[in-house]
Design a protein around this motif. Structure first.
Motif, PDB file in Angstrom:
ATOM      1  N   SER A 669       0.675  -1.099   0.054  1.00  0.00           N
ATOM      2  CA  SER A 669      -0.191   0.118   0.057  1.00  0.00           C
ATOM      3  C   SER A 669       0.911   1.334   0.053  1.00  0.00           C
ATOM      4  N   THR A 670       2.083   1.460   0.741  1.00  0.00           N
ATOM      5  CA  THR A 670       2.829   2.351   0.763  1.00  0.00           C
ATOM      6  C   THR A 670       3.542   2.605  -0.544  1.00  0.00           C
ATOM      7  N   ASN A 673       0.717   4.100  -3.055  1.00  0.00           N
ATOM      8  CA  ASN A 673       0.522   5.485  -2.624  1.00  0.00           C
ATOM      9  C   ASN A 673       1.340   6.556  -2.990  1.00  0.00           C
ATOM     10  N   ASN A 676       0.982   6.588  -6.963  1.00  0.00           N
ATOM     11  CA  ASN A 676      -0.098   7.508  -7.171  1.00  0.00           C
ATOM     12  C   ASN A 676       0.320   9.008  -7.203  1.00  0.00           C
ATOM     13  N   GLN A 677       1.278   9.366  -6.503  1.00  0.00           N
ATOM     14  CA  GLN A 677       1.864  10.868  -6.648  1.00  0.00           C
ATOM     15  C   GLN A 677       2.321  11.107  -8.125  1.00  0.00           C
ATOM     16  N   THR A 687      -7.798   5.808 -12.125  1.00  0.00           N
ATOM     17  CA  THR A 687      -7.744   5.232 -10.953  1.00  0.00           C
ATOM     18  C   THR A 687      -9.065   4.545 -10.474  1.00  0.00           C
ATOM     19  N   SER A 754      -5.226   1.155   0.100  1.00  0.00           N
ATOM     20  CA  SER A 754      -4.403   2.138  -0.719  1.00  0.00           C
ATOM     21  C   SER A 754      -5.013   3.458  -0.914  1.00  0.00           C
ATOM     22  N   ASP A 755      -4.424   4.486  -1.491  1.00  0.00           N
ATOM     23  CA  ASP A 755      -5.014   5.773  -2.090  1.00  0.00           C
ATOM     24  C   ASP A 755      -5.922   5.410  -3.172  1.00  0.00           C
ATOM     25  N   GLN A 757      -8.642   3.751  -5.178  1.00  0.00           N
ATOM     26  CA  GLN A 757      -9.998   2.960  -4.593  1.00  0.00           C
ATOM     27  C   GLN A 757     -10.553   2.949  -5.961  1.00  0.00           C
TER      28      GLN A 757
END
Length: 995
Positions: A669-670, A673, A676-677, A687, A754-755, A757
């Motif tokens: 997940s880290t 995330n 995703n930046q 996404t 995670s971010d 979704q």
């Protein structure tokens, strides 16, 4: 542990202008208050900084701790000059100390005094009962202090007190179990850790943690012995009933990673708590294994019976042909001019000439020509003893008011020792059956079991052998449908106990409906769904003649293909230039792990299972090598041979003592995330979309998960991935080959933390079924798979009298049972709400909804709703060519990730672990490496594109969208392995070109 690991507020390292304006702009009311509370320009700016930073952080900081960008923005919004030296003087002034209380009064907050400390400690003590991770305990404490309007203390204070309360809570629970055991119980459990003088002997402790053996008849015997042993050891597990569930899981997790010597080195009070937790967990696993082996053995017996039927029909094909020939001869005889006596004589002679044909015809008429159940007994017989022993061990309970099968099972077990062929239903035993108790018997079994030809006949006896085989086959259906649950089991427990209580669901149903965008009252829900179906059907009918790709020819739908999307101009030149840039890096997989560890710190999630601070030397290096060893298939032994200053024991220690599937998922997940930046994935996909697909991984044959499947041509399991439309994999699972993949398709979205979704999910044919469509719809998930046989599925009209001008041939004559959906909507919503609340996994309920049962009304309700939702999707699918292209592209990305992940697993072609938890960890390790490689590729591609633009090449959004991070040509998997210290620039997530 750092504040960034928790919810403790802190300044962002990078702030965009919109965030500065939103959070740090002084309002008119605040400006007036500042002016009335201060006397000079210098103190006014300092006061404003105190106010705005506290609003964002919840605690006071000095101006030196405030980033320049924030201080400058506050000064600008106040219209005050910005002077760092004046602010430094303000930090040590008497005015600042006075202003602290003024700000607290304005914001109605309280200083962190004795009352705040008492509240914090009480909150930590309560949180420690349900949370094991210090991070979770601290986050709950922060939330409570903020809610009660207290100023937050220093992070070190929170960390220290959280650890103290966790230790105190755990010690109290350990002591409670220790004292309740008594001397006799403690001595009894300590015997598990005695090995003796023989070094080859395995301790009882290590023995009870062994996974199930090969699922054979001998394996069943071994598993039953293990069940008996664990049942004896579980005599003290009642002491865990008062313990928090999260604590029991944590103790079991820690105990499974420790050998007998490590357990004996543990503090005695904790050792007994951990021991009982492991025993309870292993007993539940063994019960599940008994059920799984029982089902697989009966499946094999049925399969053998089906093969025997085919062989029987093939061997007797000549008899069948001869009977037909003689029937034709008899017809000719009866139509002849001979007298009735002569015709009768001819018929008698034709029939009696072949007695074997008479017997064959009689059996065919009595039992049916294609009744595979006639042959089940001969394949059930070699398994019978162990199968009945398993049933006698399991504690079974009906999940409905219909207990007829339960009584039949008890009757069978009571009479299993008898030798007679036929059993009287009202015999001399303790259990008798009435005719209604046999209503569950399938039609093909009726004659075999009761001896009666007609179903309405009231049987008085049953054939013992056929009844045993019939009950055992039906048991498989009862377990899979959830009509029977197994006490003490995990996978076969009563799912109703895991649901949110109906009263609570009713209170929160309206809020749930708003979140997923659905009406929750039966009448409004039916109207909403019926309208969706009506509009989709009307749209498809009206646009039929304009649809260039869809036609109905002779009642059969046909969908044409659009030409493949063209590669944008300049792609090859840009791709070649990118390849040269990446190839010049000299990158290895170890470099990828090292760089990403430095950039995003994914290894912070690994640590001692006890939750205490780790004390590893060269901690990051050990974690990198562990992920590399298990995620590539090389293993710790090969790593120790190829890398200096590390032993196989050091690598396996980290795997056993510091890494779990949950910790691997947190590291994944880290990575997601951080990925995703980046700006680049925005051009690759949406996404809000993801795709699911599985790929086979080879396993050794002798374990329960391994299964031979004709689709893959070997033994193995399925690594099932959920991949974002932006190429990064969100979730991974490891499932048996023979399972219908749709059972697990929703797990990946509900377990994804995670971010990213997604709310739209793609898949292939195996990713869908009617109940899955129904459940996904209630969860607010759009299921849009690529279905191979879509034209053969049933399409349903909004009402039976609805007629369409162009597409009427698509629909079946069957009508949707809207009353069934309306009747069971509260029950279906209870399932959906329970999944959203994290009380139950979608796969748990879908395993039970995958089998039709006369007692499982929920299955039929979900199936009926799913039929509606699937028809809506199919209508959209045939109308929208762009949608079909999106689905195809998403599925291709998922299949591409499958190949990418297996490219990274280059050290072996087989998962060599035989323990199921370790097999899943291998998949997670590999998933982590693949995601880190994707992250690293995205970073290096971003930098390379910027360099290429600086060199004069033009990168357009169309060109950027044509690339993929699944690039492997520049990465070295083989050769010399070394961890290099690399001087890295800070990671740049920025845009590569201006739109």
């Amino acid at each position: 542990m750092q504040p960034s690991d928790t919810a403790y507020p802190r300044f962002k390292s990078r702030l965009v202008q919109s965030e500065l304006e939103r959070f740090y702009t002084v309002t008119d009311a605040e400006r007036v208050y500042c002016e009335t509370s201060t006397r000079s320009s210098t103190t006014r700016l300092g006061f404003a900084l105190l106010l705005k930073t506290y609003q964002r952080l919840g605690y006071f900081v000095t101006s030196e701790q405030v980033p320049n960008a924030i201080a400058e923005h506050v000064a600008s919004s106040m219209g005050e000059p910005y002077d760092r030296e004046n602010l430094r003087l303000y930090d040590v002034s008497q005015a600042r100390r006075k202003h602290l209380s003024v700000v607290r009064e304005f914001l109605a907050v309280k200083p962190f005094g004795d009352d705040g400390k008492a509240l914090m400690r009480q909150t930590f003590a309560e949180a420690a009962l349900t949370k094991e991770d210090v991070i979770d305990i601290i986050n709950i404490g922060i939330e409570t202090l903020v809610r009660h309007r207290y100023e937050l203390p220093a992070f070190d204070t929170l960390l220290r007190e959280a650890r103290v309360e966790r230790i105190a809570t755990n010690q109290a629970l350990h002591t409670q179990i220790h004292d309740a055991l008594g001397d006799a119980g403690r001595i009894y459990l300590d015997k598990l850790f005695v090995v003796g003088d023989d070094p080859r002997r395995v301790s009882p402790w290590n023995d009870i943690k062994q996974d199930a053996a090969k699922p054979t008849i001998d394996g069943m015997r071994d598993l039953i012995e293990r069940y008996d042993r664990l049942t004896e050891l579980a005599s003290h597990t009642d002491l865990l009933k008062t313990m928090p569930v999260i604590k029991i899981k944590q103790w079991a997790l820690e105990g499974n990673s420790l050998d007998a010597a490590s357990m004996m080195a543990m503090v005695a009070a904790k050792r007994y708590a951990v021991t009982l937790a492991v025993i309870q967990q292993r007993l539940a696993i063994v019960i599940d294994d008994l059920c799984n082996i029982f089902c697989r053995q009966m499946k094999r017996a049925l399969h053998s019976a089906e093969e025997a039927l085919e062989e029987y029909l093939e061997d007797n094909q000549e008899k069948t042909d001869e009977i037909l020939r003689r029937f034709a001869m008899l017809e000719t005889l009866l139509n002849s001019s001979q007298s009735a006596d002569e015709q009768l004589k001819g018929v008698r002679q034709a029939v009696t000439a072949r007695p074997d044909l008479c017997e064959f015809s009689r059996l065919h008429a009595e039992y049916g020509g294609k009744n595979e159940f006639r042959f089940v007994w001969q394949f059930f017989k070699p398994r019978r003893a162990e199968m009945l022993r398993i049933l006698s061990k399991l504690k079974l309970e009906s999940t409905s008011q219909d207990a007829s099968f339960e009584r039949s099972l008890a009757f069978m077990l009571e009479n299993s020792h008898r030798q007679i062929a036929w059993l009287s239903l009202n015999g001399k035993g303790n259990i008798t059956l009435i005719d209604n108790d046999l209503d569950w018997i399938p039609e093909k079994w009726w004659k075999l079991v009761t001896g009666e030809i007609k179903r309405d006949a009231v049987p008085t006896r049953i054939n013992r052998r056929q009844f045993e085989a019939c009950v055992c086959l039906q048991m498989v259906r009862e377990l899979k449908s959830g009509d029977l649950c197994v006490i003490g089991s995990d996978a076969y427990s009563d799912h109703r106990n895991e649901l949110v209580p109906m009263e609570e669901c009713e209170r929160t149903r309206a809020d749930y409906g708003e979140k997923v965008g659905l009406p929750v009252e039966s009448e409004a829900f039916i109207e909403h769904v019926r309208t969706l179906l009506t509009e989709a059907a009307q749209q498809a009918d009206e646009s039929y003649q304009e649809n260039a790709y869809f036609n109905i020819i002779n009642g059969r739908p046909k969908l044409g293909r659009k030409n493949q999307k063209e590669i944008p101009p300049g792609f090859k030149e840009m791709d070649d230039a990118l390849r040269r840039k990446l190839d010049s890096m000299g990158l290895s997989l170890l470099d990828v792990l090292t760089d990403t560890m430095q950039w995003i710190g994914w290894g912070k999630h690994f640590g001692p299972l006890s939750g205490h601070k780790g004390k590893l030397l060269e901690e990051d290096r050990r974690k990198i090598l562990t992920v590399f060893a298990y995620g590539t298939g090389l293993g710790p032994t090969q790593i120790s041979k190829n890398i200096a200053d590390v032993s196989a024991r050091q690598v396996s220690f980290v795997n056993q003592r510091q890494v779990t599937t949950e910790k691997l998922e947190a590291a994944i997940s880290t990575t997601i995330n951080a990925y995703n930046q980046f700006q680049l994935p925005r051009y690759w996909g949406d996404t809000k979309r993801a795709a699911a697909d599985g790929t086979q991984w080879n396993l050794y044959e002798n374990n329960l998960l391994s299964e031979r499947h004709i689709r893959y041509g070997g033994y193995g399991g399925i690594a099932y991935y959920h991949v974002s439309d932006t190429y990064i994999a969100l979730f991974s699972h490891f499932i048996p080959c023979g399972v219908w993949e749709a059972v697990y398709i929703l797990d990946g979205l509900t377990k994804n933390n995670s971010d990213i979704q997604p709310d739209t999910l793609h898949g292939d044919t195996q990713a869908q079924s009617a109940p899955v469509y129904g459940l996904a719809f209630l969860l607010g998930i759009k299921l849009m798979p690529r279905i191979r046989n879509w034209k053969d599925l049933k399409w349903f009209r909004p009402s039976a009298d609805e007629v369409y001008k162009h597409i009427d041939d698509l629909f079946t004559k069957d009508a949707i049972d809207w009353d069934l959906i309306a009747c069971h909507l509260p029950d279906m919503l209870q399932v959906a709400q329970s999944i959203r609340a994290g009380r139950i996994q979608p796969s748990t309920i879908l395993r039970k909804l995958g089998t039709a049962s006369r007692k499982n009304k929920l299955y039929f309700a979900f199936r009926e709703l799913g039929r509606v939702v699937r028809t809506i999707f199919l209508l959209e699918y045939i109308c929208d060519d762009a949608l079909r292209q999106v689905i195809q592209a998403a599925q291709n990305k998922c299949e591409g990730f499958n190949n990418f992940a297996q490219w990274a697993y280059f050290g072996s072609d087989t998962i060599e672990e035989n323990v199921r938890e370790d097999q899943l960890k291998i998949i997670k390790y590999n998933h982590l490496i693949a995601n880190l490689m994707i992250f690293h590729n995205c970073h290096t591609m971003t930098q390379a594109f910027k360099e290429l633009e600086a060199e004069g090449m033009k990168l357009t959004p169309e060109l950027a969208a044509a690339f993929s991070p699944f690039r492997t040509h520049h990465a070295n998997r083989f050769g010399k392995y070394e961890l290099r210290e690399r001087d890295l620039e800070p990671i740049d997530y920025g845009v590569m070109f201006q739109m």
